[in-house]
Design a protein around this motif. Structure first.
Motif, mmCIF file in Angstrom:
data_model
loop_
_atom_site.group_PDB
_atom_site.id
_atom_site.type_symbol
_atom_site.label_atom_id
_atom_site.label_comp_id
_atom_site.label_asym_id
_atom_site.label_seq_id
_atom_site.Cartn_x
_atom_site.Cartn_y
_atom_site.Cartn_z
ATOM 1 N N ASN A 400 0.824 -1.209 0.000
ATOM 2 C CA ASN A 400 0.000 0.000 0.000
ATOM 3 C C ASN A 400 0.856 1.257 0.000
ATOM 4 O OD1 ASN A 400 -2.333 -1.522 -0.001
ATOM 5 N ND2 ASN A 400 -2.543 -1.502 2.221
ATOM 6 N N LYS A 401 1.958 1.221 0.747
ATOM 7 C CA LYS A 401 2.861 2.376 0.750
ATOM 8 C C LYS A 401 3.456 2.607 -0.635
ATOM 9 C CE LYS A 401 4.292 2.210 5.616
ATOM 10 N NZ LYS A 401 5.434 2.046 6.535
ATOM 11 N N LEU A 402 3.879 1.526 -1.265
ATOM 12 C CA LEU A 402 4.438 1.654 -2.607
ATOM 13 C C LEU A 402 3.373 2.132 -3.587
ATOM 14 C CD1 LEU A 402 6.698 1.172 -4.678
ATOM 15 C CD2 LEU A 402 5.844 -1.163 -4.914
ATOM 16 N N ARG A 403 2.179 1.570 -3.466
ATOM 17 C CA ARG A 403 1.090 1.977 -4.352
ATOM 18 C C ARG A 403 0.809 3.476 -4.217
ATOM 19 N NH1 ARG A 403 -2.862 -0.851 -2.259
ATOM 20 N NH2 ARG A 403 -2.361 -2.743 -3.422
ATOM 21 N N GLN A 404 0.889 3.953 -2.979
ATOM 22 C CA GLN A 404 0.636 5.377 -2.753
ATOM 23 C C GLN A 404 1.709 6.237 -3.404
ATOM 24 O OE1 GLN A 404 -2.192 6.362 -1.213
ATOM 25 N NE2 GLN A 404 -1.648 8.446 -1.821
ATOM 26 N N LEU A 405 2.947 5.817 -3.317
ATOM 27 C CA LEU A 405 4.028 6.569 -3.951
ATOM 28 C C LEU A 405 3.854 6.624 -5.463
ATOM 29 C CD1 LEU A 405 7.219 5.438 -1.995
ATOM 30 C CD2 LEU A 405 6.118 7.665 -1.952
ATOM 31 N N GLU A 410 1.933 9.581 -10.464
ATOM 32 C CA GLU A 410 1.090 9.584 -11.665
ATOM 33 C C GLU A 410 0.074 10.727 -11.655
ATOM 34 O OE1 GLU A 410 -2.067 6.648 -14.014
ATOM 35 O OE2 GLU A 410 -1.069 5.987 -12.164
ATOM 36 N N TRP A 411 -0.560 10.962 -10.489
ATOM 37 C CA TRP A 411 -1.634 11.956 -10.422
ATOM 38 C C TRP A 411 -1.102 13.238 -9.781
ATOM 39 C CZ3 TRP A 411 -6.302 11.288 -12.703
ATOM 40 C CH2 TRP A 411 -6.601 10.000 -13.126
ATOM 41 N N THR A 412 -0.651 14.114 -10.632
ATOM 42 C CA THR A 412 -0.157 15.397 -10.166
ATOM 43 C C THR A 412 -1.332 16.341 -9.905
ATOM 44 O OG1 THR A 412 0.048 16.215 -12.423
ATOM 45 C CG2 THR A 412 1.968 15.090 -11.473
ATOM 46 N N LEU A 413 -1.049 17.449 -9.262
ATOM 47 C CA LEU A 413 -2.099 18.409 -8.934
ATOM 48 C C LEU A 413 -2.730 18.987 -10.197
ATOM 49 C CD1 LEU A 413 -3.583 19.894 -6.685
ATOM 50 C CD2 LEU A 413 -1.784 21.628 -6.734
ATOM 51 N N ASP A 414 -1.925 19.272 -11.205
ATOM 52 C CA ASP A 414 -2.462 19.819 -12.454
ATOM 53 C C ASP A 414 -3.391 18.825 -13.141
ATOM 54 O OD1 ASP A 414 -1.054 22.131 -12.039
ATOM 55 O OD2 ASP A 414 0.676 21.498 -13.253
ATOM 56 N N LYS A 415 -3.017 17.565 -13.116
ATOM 57 C CA LYS A 415 -3.852 16.543 -13.745
ATOM 58 C C LYS A 415 -5.193 16.406 -13.030
ATOM 59 C CE LYS A 415 -3.710 11.733 -15.291
ATOM 60 N NZ LYS A 415 -2.894 10.488 -15.367
ATOM 61 N N LEU A 416 -5.187 16.514 -11.717
ATOM 62 C CA LEU A 416 -6.428 16.417 -10.958
ATOM 63 C C LEU A 416 -7.317 17.635 -11.196
ATOM 64 C CD1 LEU A 416 -5.149 14.962 -7.566
ATOM 65 C CD2 LEU A 416 -6.568 13.807 -9.255
ATOM 66 N N ARG A 417 -6.726 18.809 -11.318
ATOM 67 C CA ARG A 417 -7.518 20.013 -11.567
ATOM 68 C C ARG A 417 -8.244 19.920 -12.911
ATOM 69 N NH1 ARG A 417 -6.966 23.920 -7.917
ATOM 70 N NH2 ARG A 417 -5.062 24.016 -6.622
ATOM 71 N N GLN A 418 -7.648 19.235 -13.856
ATOM 72 C CA GLN A 418 -8.295 19.074 -15.153
ATOM 73 C C GLN A 418 -9.528 18.184 -15.077
ATOM 74 O OE1 GLN A 418 -5.271 17.626 -17.825
ATOM 75 N NE2 GLN A 418 -4.035 19.499 -17.674
ATOM 76 N N ILE A 438 -6.089 6.827 -3.005
ATOM 77 C CA ILE A 438 -6.347 8.259 -3.156
ATOM 78 C C ILE A 438 -5.009 8.981 -3.249
ATOM 79 C CG2 ILE A 438 -7.483 10.279 -2.194
ATOM 80 C CD1 ILE A 438 -9.235 8.489 -0.561
ATOM 81 N N PRO A 439 -4.750 9.668 -4.352
ATOM 82 C CA PRO A 439 -3.495 10.436 -4.433
ATOM 83 C C PRO A 439 -3.451 11.519 -3.362
ATOM 84 C CG PRO A 439 -4.550 10.218 -6.597
ATOM 85 C CD PRO A 439 -5.543 9.742 -5.578
ATOM 86 N N ASP A 440 -2.291 11.722 -2.794
ATOM 87 C CA ASP A 440 -2.147 12.755 -1.764
ATOM 88 C C ASP A 440 -2.422 14.144 -2.312
ATOM 89 O OD1 ASP A 440 -1.488 10.857 0.096
ATOM 90 O OD2 ASP A 440 0.679 11.041 -0.217
ATOM 91 N N THR A 441 -2.229 14.306 -3.636
ATOM 92 C CA THR A 441 -2.454 15.620 -4.239
ATOM 93 C C THR A 441 -3.930 16.006 -4.235
ATOM 94 O OG1 THR A 441 -2.373 14.425 -6.353
ATOM 95 C CG2 THR A 441 -0.408 15.644 -5.704
ATOM 96 N N VAL A 442 -4.819 15.046 -4.036
ATOM 97 C CA VAL A 442 -6.251 15.357 -3.962
ATOM 98 C C VAL A 442 -6.518 16.354 -2.836
ATOM 99 C CG1 VAL A 442 -8.523 14.388 -3.400
ATOM 100 C CG2 VAL A 442 -7.030 13.208 -5.009
ATOM 101 N N PHE A 443 -5.803 16.211 -1.769
ATOM 102 C CA PHE A 443 -6.072 17.020 -0.589
ATOM 103 C C PHE A 443 -5.470 18.420 -0.677
ATOM 104 C CE2 PHE A 443 -5.687 12.488 0.616
ATOM 105 C CZ PHE A 443 -7.049 12.256 0.778
ATOM 106 N N ASP A 444 -4.864 18.717 -1.840
ATOM 107 C CA ASP A 444 -4.431 20.078 -2.105
ATOM 108 C C ASP A 444 -5.497 20.877 -2.852
ATOM 109 O OD1 ASP A 444 -1.972 19.632 -0.893
ATOM 110 O OD2 ASP A 444 -1.078 18.864 -2.745
ATOM 111 N N LEU A 445 -6.575 20.206 -3.271
ATOM 112 C CA LEU A 445 -7.680 20.882 -3.952
ATOM 113 C C LEU A 445 -8.627 21.437 -2.896
ATOM 114 C CD1 LEU A 445 -8.366 18.159 -6.679
ATOM 115 C CD2 LEU A 445 -7.072 20.277 -6.972
ATOM 116 N N VAL A 446 -8.239 22.512 -2.276
ATOM 117 C CA VAL A 446 -8.992 23.031 -1.132
ATOM 118 C C VAL A 446 -10.385 23.495 -1.524
ATOM 119 C CG1 VAL A 446 -6.940 23.650 0.161
ATOM 120 C CG2 VAL A 446 -7.871 25.274 -1.501
ATOM 121 N N GLU A 447 -10.616 23.749 -2.825
ATOM 122 C CA GLU A 447 -11.925 24.224 -3.260
ATOM 123 C C GLU A 447 -12.917 23.081 -3.499
ATOM 124 O OE1 GLU A 447 -9.373 23.848 -7.035
ATOM 125 O OE2 GLU A 447 -9.138 24.229 -4.877
#
Length: 747
Positions: A400-405, A410-418, A438-447
């Motif tokens: 799970n740790k490796l999967r998260q890394l 793969e899922w950068t913040l810019d890709k998620l915003r799109q 769940i990519p950690d970058t999801v939690f940077d989408l504060v909106e």
């Protein structure tokens, strides 16, 4: 003769297999090499040296050479004198012996005596040593060559070496050292390494335990810890991910049988039996290796002599080699017996990682069995570090740790915003489908306001979700989510709507029942009464602020917990997927309901319990089996009813009592079998929306013009005929701001 360089092939296995060779196999291999050298050395001497050297006997006593005769016969013995040109005299004795034999006669006698008189053990000793050594080598290396075992060994060694050298292994073990030195609470460490069965909060719920206690207990079991992991190269991460998959498939394949264990056991038993056999006959026959051999050959007509004294030049050396060989075989046999004792004294078909689980944070490493366990036992004889590093790839926590890394790479913040979209409620929504987590970058989408997770197995909601201050709605579709304590505290205070879709009721996370501020809950899945399992949803009683409850299932009756929750519900929606829903009397207790949906419940009549819900504003009985709606007269007691949906049924006519529903604003009668509209319908002067499409209407009464508030009228797919153009012009004059849907078949 076979050179030593060729024989080494039988002793040496593939270099990679050395990690599967315990110390006793290494010793026996070296002993086998020495045995081969003895065989090769003895065989080479036997080929290059004279095998036998024979001379005729002048003085023969009872068909044997008389060494003690010195001129006269011994007392009581009568010497025999063969034909000779020189005879002994009583005075002087022989001064020399002349046999008058040529070289060919000597060679012939040597060959005949070697073949007939030399003992078979002395004759074939080098070849016996070679044969036995080859058998020992074959027994020691057969499991490396036999297809059914060599394939497993080859795959195991290949995977093991890759796991040992993988950068992820080093990183995971380094994190373990850091965690051990980090003075975190024992609770966090314990839960951070919890395995799948103990960490999934939606398993094994017992109905006899109070729901609140069960929920609290399961929530604690579902709380997990997250460790900070550094950045791993994308290529290295993909390689480690592939290794996890290989280990899973290899484990499934190898744990099915124990052919490697059985073959190793059999070859060890064969070597022990062979050792006993060699010792028994070699010790018995070794004394037959003699230097002097008497040979009697009936060839006097060819040589003039019948008895010969022969010398075996290699006898002394062969005796020394035989003694050395016997000592090697004894040592070899003792090692084989130790191997057999090692295999019998302990269960090698089971391998426990208990010590590794205690040393590391990965306490979910499973024990293995059969051939997988046996090979790991052999690895421990080589170096236990291999098993320790290999165990990292058996841990789901590590995976799970490796999967998260990999997911974060793969899922950068810019890709998620799109991927952000606006839903029907004009809320900012993110839909994640079939990811590994769940990519950690999801939690940077504060909106973000709505988060949808679909088909994401073993997802864990981390504390960083608290960054999503605007999050009010969460969707879990076929996603058995676990949650960490800080994340649960955040959702308990902020989440308002929750949608859960499941196949098995165990997928429902029990931590949802601690969401005290939850106002909307949507459950879609199998809650069949036949399985008697919807007791798991008893936790709904804890949701005191729940206002909206949607159930899409196949219930035969309404669960008691729904009735209990219904005391403070404002909207209840049940889509029963065509299963007949009975015993609806409990609806009477839901006095605060303003909206009620009973969709696809196979209702044949309108339930009487509805008529006591005086706060109802909207009733939806879509797609049932209603053929008559005589009970509609009782709707007059529902003074707040403004919307009535009786669509997708089998209603043939509308009762005249429909005119008593003077507060109706929307009426859906489409997809029925209505042939005539009663004039009383037009007494409902507040109607703004009327849908009569897909029926059997042939005309519309002129009194329809009384509906002065009508804004939308749908009559498509009917059989209305007549002066359609005049009707259109008149209706457009009556409702200039409204809209009318006409049947495309109308002229």
């Amino acid at each position: 003769m076979i050179p030593v360089t060729e024989l080494r092939y039988f002793a040496d296995t593939q270099p990679a297999y050395r990690i599967l060779k315990p110390w006793w196999d290494v010793f026996t291999d070296y002993i086998s090499i020495v045995m081969l050298m003895i065989a090769v050395f003895g065989g080479t001497l036997q080929v290059t040296q004279d095998k036998m050297i024979c001379l005729p006997c002048k003085w023969v006593t009872k068909d044997s050479c008389n060494d003690s005769f010195r001129g006269w016969a011994a007392p009581g013995l009568e010497p025999t004198y063969p034909n000779s040109t020189i005879l002994p005299t009583p005075d002087t004795g022989p001064t020399g012996i002349k046999y008058d034999l040529d070289r060919h006669q000597y060679n012939y006698v040597d060959a005949v005596c070697y073949e007939n008189r030399l003992h078979w053990f002395a004759k074939y000793f080098p070849y016996l040593v070679l044969l036995h050594t080859l058998i020992f080598l074959a027994c020691s290396n057969f499991w490396f060559k036999f297809p059914r075992t060599s394939s497993k060994l080859e795959h195991f060694v290949s995977i093991l070496l890759k796991c040992f050298d993988s950068p992820w292994t080093t990183r995971a073990l380094s994190e373990t050292v850091v965690e051990e030195s980090d003075p975190k609470p024992a609770f966090s460490k314990m839960n951070g390494s919890m395995d799948k069965k103990s960490s999934t909060v939606s398993e094994d719920v017992e109905a006899t335990v109070p729901m609140l206690q069960r929920t609290k207990s399961r929530i604690e079991q579902g709380i997990v810890d997250r460790s900070e992991t550094g950045v791993l190269d994308k290529k290295e991460g993909e390689q480690a991910k592939a290794l996890f998959e290989k280990v899973k498939k290899f484990r499934t394949h190898v744990e099915e049988g124990d052919i490697v264990y059985r073959l190793y056991m059999r070859q060890t038993i064969i070597k022990v039996i062979k050792f006993i056999l060699i010792i028994c006959y070699t010790v018995y026959y070794v004394h037959n290796i003699k230097f002097d051999v008497d040979c009697t050959v009936d060839i006097e007509s060819l040589t003039g002599y019948r008895t010969y004294r022969c010398a075996h030049p290699l006898a002394t050396l062969f005796k020394i080699l035989a003694s050395f060989y016997i000592s090697l075989v004894i040592f070899y046999g003792l090692i084989c017996m130790y191997t057999l004792w090692w295999m019998l004294r302990r269960s090698l078909k089971k391998y426990s990682f208990e010590s590794i689980r205690e040393e590391s944070s990965y306490s979910d490493i499973p024990d293995v069995k059969n051939d997988f366990a046996f090979m790991l036992h052999l690895i421990d004889q080589y170096d236990p570090l291999y098993s320790k590093r290999f165990a990292v790839f058996l841990s789901e926590v590590s995976e799970n740790k490796l999967r998260q890394l990999n997911l974060n790479n793969e899922w950068t913040l810019d890709k998620l915003r799109q991927r952000l979209t606006k839903n029907a409620q004009d809320k900012l929504e993110l839909h994640l489908f079939m990811l590994s987590g769940i990519p950690d970058t999801v939690f940077d989408l504060v909106e973000l306001e709505v988060l949808k997770l679909e088909l994401i197995p073993d997802v864990t909601i981390p504390p960083s979700i608290a960054q999503l201050t605007g999050l009010k709605e969460l969707w879990l579709y076929h996603t058995a989510a676990k949650i960490e304590a800080p994340a649960l505290a955040f959702l308990r205070e902020n989440l308002r709507a929750l949608h859960i879709k499941f196949t098995d009721i165990k997928e429902i996370p029990l931590w949802i029942y601690s969401l005290k501020t939850l106002e909307e809950l949507h459950l879609t899945g199998n809650l069949s009464a036949e399985n008697n399992r919807y007791i798991v949803i008893d936790g709904l009683r804890e949701l005191k602020r729940l206002k909206v409850l949607r159930l899409k299932s196949n219930l035969s009756k309404l669960p008691q917990v729904v009735t209990d929750v219904g005391v403070h519900l404002q909207k209840l929606s049940i889509n029963n997927e065509g299963t007949k829903l009975i015993v609806l009397n409990s609806l009477k207790k839901m006095a605060n309901l303003t909206e009620l949906e009973l969709i696809r419940c196979d209702l044949e009549r309108i339930p009487h319990s509805i008529f006591s819900l005086h706060n109802l504003q909207e009733i939806d009985l879509k797609d049932n089996n209603l053929k008559t709606i005589e009970e509609i007269i009782s709707f007059q007691h529902l003074h707040r009813l403004t919307c009535l949906k009786l669509w997708y049924n089998h209603i043939a006519y509308i009762p005249i009592q429909i005119g008593n529903l003077t507060n109706l604003e929307r009426l859906y009668l489409n997809r029925n079998k209505i042939e005539k509209i009663p004039t009383q319908l037009f007494y409902c002067r507040k109607l703004r929306y009327l849908d009569l499409s897909h029926n059997n209407l042939t005309f519309l009464p002129a009194d329809i013009g009384l509906l002065q508030n009508l804004q939308n009228l749908a009559i498509t797919a009917n059989r209305v005929s007549g002066p359609a153009m005049a009707l259109r012009v008149g209706w457009r004059a009556a409702w200039p701001a409204g809209s009318v849907s006409w049947d495309h078949r109308c002229p």
